[in-house]
Design a protein around this motif. Structure first.
Motif, PDB file in Angstrom:
ATOM      1  N   PHE A 187      21.689   4.250  27.080  1.00  0.00           N
ATOM      2  CA  PHE A 187      22.115   5.029  28.497  1.00  0.00           C
ATOM      3  C   PHE A 187      21.860   4.208  29.614  1.00  0.00           C
ATOM      4  CE2 PHE A 187      21.563   8.302  24.940  1.00  0.00           C
ATOM      5  CZ  PHE A 187      22.774   9.008  25.179  1.00  0.00           C
ATOM      6  N   ILE A 227      25.260   3.645  31.274  1.00  0.00           N
ATOM      7  CA  ILE A 227      25.915   4.887  31.926  1.00  0.00           C
ATOM      8  C   ILE A 227      24.971   5.137  33.108  1.00  0.00           C
ATOM      9  CG2 ILE A 227      25.761   7.451  31.246  1.00  0.00           C
ATOM     10  CD1 ILE A 227      26.227   6.679  28.283  1.00  0.00           C
ATOM     11  N   SER A 254      25.264  14.887  29.000  1.00  0.00           N
ATOM     12  CA  SER A 254      25.346  14.249  27.821  1.00  0.00           C
ATOM     13  C   SER A 254      24.736  15.140  26.662  1.00  0.00           C
ATOM     14  CB  SER A 254      24.554  12.716  27.817  1.00  0.00           C
ATOM     15  OG  SER A 254      24.685  12.190  26.441  1.00  0.00           O
ATOM     16  N   ASP A 309      29.313  11.018  26.857  1.00  0.00           N
ATOM     17  CA  ASP A 309      28.787  10.051  25.588  1.00  0.00           C
ATOM     18  C   ASP A 309      29.100  11.070  24.259  1.00  0.00           C
ATOM     19  OD1 ASP A 309      27.307   8.420  23.698  1.00  0.00           O
ATOM     20  OD2 ASP A 309      25.785   9.950  23.883  1.00  0.00           O
ATOM     21  N   GLY A 318      34.434   9.893  27.441  1.00  0.00           N
ATOM     22  CA  GLY A 318      33.607   9.043  26.648  1.00  0.00           C
ATOM     23  C   GLY A 318      34.536   8.503  25.508  1.00  0.00           C
ATOM     24  N   GLN A 363      31.331   0.577  23.579  1.00  0.00           N
ATOM     25  CA  GLN A 363      31.630   1.722  23.888  1.00  0.00           C
ATOM     26  C   GLN A 363      31.829   1.877  25.286  1.00  0.00           C
ATOM     27  OE1 GLN A 363      30.275   4.949  21.360  1.00  0.00           O
ATOM     28  NE2 GLN A 363      29.159   3.488  20.561  1.00  0.00           N
ATOM     29  N   GLN A 423      30.074   2.145  27.862  1.00  0.00           N
ATOM     30  CA  GLN A 423      29.290   3.046  28.496  1.00  0.00           C
ATOM     31  C   GLN A 423      29.227   3.111  30.074  1.00  0.00           C
ATOM     32  OE1 GLN A 423      28.248   0.839  25.937  1.00  0.00           O
ATOM     33  NE2 GLN A 423      26.271   1.314  25.185  1.00  0.00           N
ATOM     34  N   GLN A 431      24.702  -4.302  27.957  1.00  0.00           N
ATOM     35  CA  GLN A 431      25.328  -3.525  27.037  1.00  0.00           C
ATOM     36  C   GLN A 431      24.446  -3.246  25.786  1.00  0.00           C
ATOM     37  OE1 GLN A 431      27.886  -1.818  28.017  1.00  0.00           O
ATOM     38  NE2 GLN A 431      28.967  -1.203  26.252  1.00  0.00           N
TER      39      GLN A 431
END
Length: 377
Positions: free
Chosen positions: A84, A87, A139, A163, A176, A313, A315, A377
């Protein structure tokens, strides 16, 4: 360490935050117009998500036409570190550029089970509304927060999930990774590396129907590989501390005994590197292995050429998008905001941020991109 490009970008971002805090979010003197929103430019790279950048630019253009106003929002995450952290970085950066009031918050309690965490998160949502939030990003820990989301929406506060989703709620948009599409992409990446069928592919992933996202990702991969003529065998991930050894041994046995012979391995979650460990243990390092996420062990095996590609992904983009979406909902309205996002929204109200497909020989380039936007990441 962040490279020079990253340091210059972060310095530019800091200036943008100061400008936003002093301009767009502040009241203006009578007759003056608030400064328009300006995004700090994202460094260009082969991994820059150009389609997401274009969507953001279109949204900002409409926001600036609608008129800049102050806003209070809250972004509630399951955690502020690990997965996270990008994010959180993206959300904080966007809020700074917008000049809004609010915080990115982690869970309100520790040591609870999933149900208790969900209930605590629902209370966070309610408190954010009481504190004056005009938009909430969350989330979710689980469907138990649906009632909290619904109450916020009923009170006129838009809610965007990120997410993970809360499909049973009245949230406005999910932002997401879309699991089934992620599985399709991963399956296509491996398919391009396989010899012609027949052959067996080992998938390291989910087999628990209660894990909806895991099963959706598995289904997406199957939908690519099985019609192409490959036999699928699944090794369900063992998440316990002893899971690594158990998974490696099980996949090693699958490699050694499968009929038709194994021609490739696909990992669909963050411990995908175990596929490479299994191929190594079976003395079959020639088998193509495709992974998911960007764990240090995954990177290590990529550098050795034992993992041919991985999927990350985005984020950071998910976190960065949510404050802009919430701000758009306030300034130009929910329907107008959704219309701009529509090319990437499916019929379930899910905005797909997509994936970065990172080949084994592009690890350094990908790390440079991450450094340039100031995230790990």
């Amino acid at each position: 360490m962040m490279n020079r490009i990253g340091r210059r970008w972060v310095a530019a971002f800091g200036l943008a935050v100061m400008t936003a805090a002093c301009g767009s979010g502040d009241a203006t003197s009578e007759g003056e117009q608030a400064s328009p929103i300006e995004r700090a430019p994202t460094p260009k790279s082969e991994f820059t998500a150009e389609e997401l950048e274009a969507t953001l630019d279109a949204l900002v253009a409409e926001i600036n036409e609608g008129g800049v106003e102050p806003m209070q929002m809250a972004i509630l995450l399951k955690d502020l570190g690990g997965f996270f952290l990008p994010i959180s970085t993206g959300a904080n950066r966007a809020m700074g550029e917008l000049g809004v009031t609010g915080n990115v918050l982690g869970p309100s309690g520790q040591g609870f089970d999933q149900q208790q965490r969900a209930e605590a998160q629902a209370e966070q949502i309610g408190q954010a509304v009481v504190d004056g939030a005009e938009g909430i990003g969350v989330s979710p820990f689980g469907d138990a927060i649906a009632a909290g989301i619904d109450e916020a929406v009923a009170s006129g506060v838009p809610v965007v999930t990120l997410d993970t989703d809360a499909k049973g709620s009245k949230r406005d948009i999910y932002v997401g990774t879309i699991s089934e599409l992620a599985g399709v992409t991963a399956g296509e990446t491996l398919l391009a590396l396989l010899p012609p069928a027949p052959g067996t592919v080992v998938i390291h992933g989910a087999d628990d129907p209660s894990w909806v996202d895991g099963m959706s990702r598995m289904a997406g991969a199957r939908d690519v590989l099985e019609p192409a003529g490959y036999t699928i065998v699944v090794r369900a991930i063992t998440w316990s501390p002893q899971g690594e050894a158990a998974d490696v041994e099980a996949m090693k046995a699958q490699i050694e005994t499968a009929d038709p012979p194994v021609v490739g391995l696909l990992g669909l979650h963050n411990v995908s590197y175990r596929c490479a460990m299994a191929a190594e243990a079976a003395g079959a390092t020639e088998l193509p292995v495709v992974a998911f996420d960007f764990e240090p062990k995954t990177v290590e095996y990529m550098r050795q050429g034992l993992i041919k590609a991985t999927h990350t992904q985005r984020q950071y983009y998910a976190g960065y998008l949510v404050p802009y979406i919430l701000y758009g909902m306030k300034i130009i309205g929910i329907d107008a905001t959704k219309a701009i996002l529509a090319p990437r929204i499916d019929d379930e109200g899910r905005f797909n941020v997509g994936l970065d497909v990172v080949p084994w020989d592009k690890v350094d380039e990908y790390n440079t991109f991450l450094d340039s936007i100031g995230v790990t990441q």
